[in-house]
Design a protein around this motif. Structure first.
Motif, short mmCIF file in Angstrom:
data_model
loop_
_atom_site.label_atom_id
_atom_site.label_comp_id
_atom_site.label_asym_id
_atom_site.label_seq_id
_atom_site.Cartn_x
_atom_site.Cartn_y
_atom_site.Cartn_z
N LEU A 185 0.82 -1.20 0.00
CA LEU A 185 0.00 0.00 0.00
C LEU A 185 0.86 1.25 0.00
O LEU A 185 0.54 2.24 -0.65
CB LEU A 185 -0.93 -0.01 1.22
CG LEU A 185 -2.09 -1.03 1.17
CD1 LEU A 185 -2.84 -1.02 2.49
CD2 LEU A 185 -3.04 -0.72 0.02
N ARG A 186 1.96 1.20 0.73
CA ARG A 186 2.84 2.37 0.79
C ARG A 186 3.42 2.66 -0.60
O ARG A 186 3.50 3.80 -1.02
CB ARG A 186 3.97 2.11 1.78
CG ARG A 186 4.85 3.32 2.06
CD ARG A 186 5.96 2.96 3.04
NE ARG A 186 5.45 2.50 4.31
CZ ARG A 186 5.14 3.32 5.33
NH1 ARG A 186 5.28 4.61 5.18
NH2 ARG A 186 4.69 2.82 6.46
N MET A 187 3.83 1.59 -1.31
CA MET A 187 4.36 1.78 -2.66
C MET A 187 3.27 2.28 -3.62
O MET A 187 3.53 3.01 -4.57
CB MET A 187 4.93 0.46 -3.19
CG MET A 187 6.20 0.02 -2.48
SD MET A 187 7.59 1.11 -2.79
CE MET A 187 7.79 0.85 -4.55
N THR A 188 2.02 1.89 -3.35
CA THR A 188 0.93 2.25 -4.25
C THR A 188 0.41 3.67 -3.99
O THR A 188 0.14 4.45 -4.91
CB THR A 188 -0.23 1.25 -4.09
OG1 THR A 188 0.27 -0.06 -4.32
CG2 THR A 188 -1.33 1.54 -5.10
N ILE A 189 0.30 4.04 -2.71
CA ILE A 189 -0.37 5.29 -2.34
C ILE A 189 0.62 6.44 -2.21
O ILE A 189 0.44 7.52 -2.77
CB ILE A 189 -1.17 5.11 -1.03
CG1 ILE A 189 -2.26 4.06 -1.25
CG2 ILE A 189 -1.78 6.42 -0.58
CD1 ILE A 189 -3.00 3.71 0.02
N SER A 190 1.71 6.18 -1.44
CA SER A 190 2.56 7.30 -1.06
C SER A 190 3.62 7.64 -2.09
O SER A 190 4.22 8.71 -2.02
CB SER A 190 3.25 6.99 0.28
OG SER A 190 4.09 5.87 0.14
N ARG A 191 3.90 6.77 -3.03
CA ARG A 191 4.92 7.04 -4.04
C ARG A 191 4.27 7.61 -5.29
O ARG A 191 3.42 6.95 -5.91
CB ARG A 191 5.69 5.75 -4.39
CG ARG A 191 6.45 5.11 -3.23
CD ARG A 191 7.62 5.99 -2.82
NE ARG A 191 8.64 6.02 -3.86
CZ ARG A 191 9.64 5.16 -3.95
NH1 ARG A 191 9.78 4.22 -3.05
NH2 ARG A 191 10.52 5.25 -4.93
N GLU A 192 4.67 8.83 -5.64
CA GLU A 192 4.07 9.48 -6.80
C GLU A 192 4.86 9.23 -8.08
O GLU A 192 4.30 9.25 -9.16
CB GLU A 192 3.97 10.99 -6.56
CG GLU A 192 3.03 11.35 -5.41
CD GLU A 192 2.94 12.86 -5.20
OE1 GLU A 192 3.65 13.57 -5.94
OE2 GLU A 192 2.19 13.29 -4.33
N GLU A 193 6.18 9.00 -7.96
CA GLU A 193 6.98 8.84 -9.18
C GLU A 193 6.67 7.50 -9.82
O GLU A 193 6.38 6.51 -9.15
CB GLU A 193 8.48 8.93 -8.86
CG GLU A 193 9.01 7.82 -7.97
CD GLU A 193 8.88 8.15 -6.49
OE1 GLU A 193 9.57 7.51 -5.70
OE2 GLU A 193 8.08 9.08 -6.16
N ASP A 194 6.76 7.49 -11.14
CA ASP A 194 6.45 6.27 -11.88
C ASP A 194 7.66 5.34 -11.96
O ASP A 194 7.49 4.15 -12.14
CB ASP A 194 5.98 6.64 -13.29
CG ASP A 194 5.50 5.41 -14.06
OD1 ASP A 194 4.59 4.72 -13.55
OD2 ASP A 194 6.05 5.13 -15.12
N GLU A 195 8.88 5.89 -11.82
CA GLU A 195 10.07 5.08 -11.92
C GLU A 195 10.71 4.90 -10.55
O GLU A 195 10.78 5.85 -9.75
CB GLU A 195 11.10 5.73 -12.85
CG GLU A 195 10.64 5.81 -14.30
CD GLU A 195 11.69 6.44 -15.18
OE1 GLU A 195 11.32 7.15 -16.11
OE2 GLU A 195 12.90 6.22 -14.92
N ILE A 196 11.16 3.70 -10.29
CA ILE A 196 11.85 3.39 -9.03
C ILE A 196 13.08 2.57 -9.38
O ILE A 196 13.25 2.11 -10.51
CB ILE A 196 10.94 2.62 -8.05
CG1 ILE A 196 10.49 1.30 -8.71
CG2 ILE A 196 9.77 3.45 -7.60
CD1 ILE A 196 9.68 0.42 -7.78
N PHE A 197 13.94 2.35 -8.36
CA PHE A 197 15.11 1.51 -8.57
C PHE A 197 14.70 0.04 -8.62
O PHE A 197 13.69 -0.36 -8.03
CB PHE A 197 16.13 1.70 -7.44
CG PHE A 197 16.78 3.06 -7.45
CD1 PHE A 197 17.65 3.41 -8.48
CD2 PHE A 197 16.54 3.98 -6.44
CE1 PHE A 197 18.26 4.65 -8.50
CE2 PHE A 197 17.14 5.22 -6.46
CZ PHE A 197 18.00 5.55 -7.50
N LEU A 198 15.53 -0.76 -9.32
CA LEU A 198 15.19 -2.17 -9.48
C LEU A 198 15.16 -2.88 -8.14
O LEU A 198 14.33 -3.77 -7.93
CB LEU A 198 16.22 -2.84 -10.41
CG LEU A 198 15.99 -4.34 -10.65
CD1 LEU A 198 14.64 -4.57 -11.30
CD2 LEU A 198 17.11 -4.92 -11.51
#
Length: 604
Positions: free
Chosen positions: A431-444
């Motif tokens: 949920l944290r990755m889905t809700i609180s992260r706005e950027e579309d790209e993350i590290f692998l």
């Protein structure tokens, strides 16, 4: 680790230039010094070996001359017509003439034996006939030649053929006159034969061992030479107490194919050995390696010190010049810091015809413009903050939700239900990755963590657990990828590949020169060629939902189908992005993606 390195990285441009300059000088200089040191050590080693071989060659020549002198005496006795004829008659008791004539003939023989010693060394010659008559160039009071028959090697004389010689090696001195001054002797013996090859006598030549030992005294300091016989016993050289005993380092020396530096008794020695050409004996030179290179290495050490001093002098000069060139930048940095603290009245005053001077002028003009605009912005920002406050008050803070989930997890854990607590923890992370992260790209590596939590949740839902196996090149962890691009692949592998049965899902990443190869493999059911060709065709269009052989299940966590993943990857990486699917019935399915490197991957 990465954050720690970023903290240690230089902050100012001056320090960056200094560090870069030092690196540009230090790295090549260090490599040069390392290569120089390696080549120097090898050159010093070769020169030391060459010097030692030259020294041993000189010793070899002297020792060979001494030992061949003994053979020359034996050859003379065996081939001289007069002596040969006399000894044959004496062995057969057929010496003619009256007693005076026989006495004079015997004296002439003894005089000839005495002359054989005039070859630069004292040689003791003994002619022992089979009828126990003997002739020698020393007194019988010193040594009775008949005692030779009692020596162990005397019985081996019958095995000699023709001009063969028997080298008896080193023995305690038997001559009474020389026993105290010369404790050891070296002997060579040869048979005297008739034309019928019957033995009628023996020629024995003896020299004192210290005549050979004196040759070794002319060597350089630290060089020790020993003469070894065919059984690796010390004939001459080294400690006088070791004469006649086995050579203690024979195993280390015998293992060498050529001259080399070896470790013996905890110390490195330069070992050189040469074979004598006529009796199977050999010379072994041993010298502590430090002593063998002390003169040569001192020259290289001086050159090394000069290079090192030059390096530091040029380094200090470079740092001084960099500091002078970057002084205006430091001034601009201080002004920027003052502006950051709220002082808009400060000015840099940096002027000049170069880029830094123009930058200082434009920076001061920018501050003037900022001062004029600040009043206008203040009113706008005040109204904006009031609007944002009202909007925030009308929303539920996502952190409140995460904190509540964490509290529930702790209570469940306290009540003894770790599986439920683990499920809540994984759900909270997703949920944290889905809700609180706005950027579309993350590290692998963040995407890998997300997949791990997702598999943990799925394992709690189904009866049989699936295991995730990772094989990731460390350099691949820092590449940027779209969020949730691996989760649909893993979900399809769990539900359709493994059919909710136990199995292994392998995620592998290899960094190549221009792209990263990322693959997801399951050991599940697999699919036939018809289905595989259908999927390959659909991947080219990337317009429909697909997976590793099955339709994307509705209600998946990410809400994105395989086609969405392919489309997002092509939008992000362009047409250079390649995806392939390989599968066989009963052997599982592999989805392989070739992700092109962008600018940021070159800095990883």
């Amino acid at each position: 680790m990465i954050s720690r390195l970023r903290e240690l990285a230089p902050k100012s441009i001056r320090h960056k230039l200094i560090v870069a300059s030092i690196a540009c000088i230090l790295v090549p200089a260090a490599l040069t010094l390392l290569i120089y040191n390696s080549l120097t050590q090898e050159a010093v080693k070769r020169q030391a070996i060459a010097n030692a071989e030259d020294s041993l060659q000189l010793v070899n020549g002297s020792v060979t001359n001494s030992l061949k002198g003994m053979l020359t005496i034996a050859n003379y006795v065996q081939t001289n017509p007069g002596l040969k004829a006399y000894f044959k008659l004496a062995a057969a008791n057929n010496v003619s003439g009256n007693e005076y004539q026989r006495f004079m003939d015997q004296n002439r023989v003894l005089e000839q034996l005495d002359t054989l010693t005039v070859v630069g060394q004292n040689s003791y010659v003994t002619i022992l006939l089979t009828n126990d008559k003997y002739y020698m160039n020393y007194s019988v009071s010193d040594y009775n030649p008949l005692e030779l028959k009692k020596k162990p090697w005397f019985r081996k004389m019958t095995e000699l053929k023709g001009l063969e010689s028997y080298w008896a090696g080193v023995e305690p001195t038997e001559l009474a006159y020389d026993k105290f001054d010369h404790p050891y002797q070296v002997t060579v013996a040869r048979t005297l034969r008739l034309d019928s090859t019957e033995i009628y006598g023996y020629a024995v030549v003896t020299i004192m061992e210290d005549q050979l030992h004196d040759i070794f005294g002319n060597l350089s300091a630290g060089q020790k030479v020993v003469l070894l016989d065919g059984e690796n016993h010390i004939v001459s050289g080294g400690d006088p107490e070791s004469i006649g005993k086995p050579f203690p380092y024979v195993n280390a020396v015998n293992s060498l194919q050529a001259s080399e530096v070896v470790a013996i008794a905890g110390e490195r020695y330069l070992v050189v050995q040469q074979q004598l050409s006529f009796n199977g004996w050999r010379l072994v030179l041993m010298q502590p390696y430090k002593e063998s290179i002390v003169d040569i290495s001192s020259i290289f050490n001086r050159v090394f010190v000069i290079q090192l001093i030059s390096f530091f002098v040029f380094l200090l000069l470079l740092i001084t010049l960099v500091r002078a060139f970057t002084k205006p930048l430091v001034r601009l940095g201080k002004v920027t810091t003052a502006v950051q603290r709220g002082n808009l009245l400060v000015r840099s005053g940096v002027r000049g015809n170069d880029e830094i001077g123009r930058l200082g002028l434009m920076f001061d003009q920018m501050l003037d413009r900022v001062k004029e605009m600040i009043a206008e912005v203040s009113d706008t920002q005040a109204r904006k903050r009031k609007a944002e406050l009202k909007m925030l008050q009308a929303q539920i803070n996502p952190h409140f939700l995460f904190n509540v989930l964490n509290s529930i997890r702790m209570k469940v854990m306290k009540r003894g239900d770790p599986e439920s607590a683990k499920m809540i923890s994984s759900l909270s992370m997703l949920l944290r990755m889905t809700i609180s992260r706005e950027e579309d790209e993350i590290f692998l590596h963040e995407e890998i963590d997300l997949v791990s939590h997702y598999v943990s949740l799925m394992n709690l839902r189904q009866k049989e657990e699936a295991r995730v196996q990772l094989d990731i090149d460390p350099r691949a962890f820092l590449i940027k990828v779209p969020r949730f691009f691996l989760q649909p692949l893993v979900e399809n592998a769990l539900i359709h590949g493994l059919s909710q049965q136990p199995g292994v899902i392998s995620i592998r990443a290899d960094v190549e020169e221009s792209y990263t190869v990322l693959s997801v493999t399951d050991n599940g059911l697999g699919m036939n060629e018809v289905r595989l060709e259908s999927i390959a065709g659909r991947m080219q269009s990337a317009g429909t939902e697909m997976s590793s052989g099955h339709e994307e299940p509705k209600g998946s966590f990410s809400g994105m189908g395989m086609s969405n993943v392919v489309e997002r990857m092509r939008m992000l990486f362009g047409e250079d992005f390649v995806i392939n699917v390989r599968s066989e019935i009963g052997s599982g399915t592999t989805i392989e993606m070739h992700i092109p490197h962008r600018e940021e991957i070159r800095d990883v």
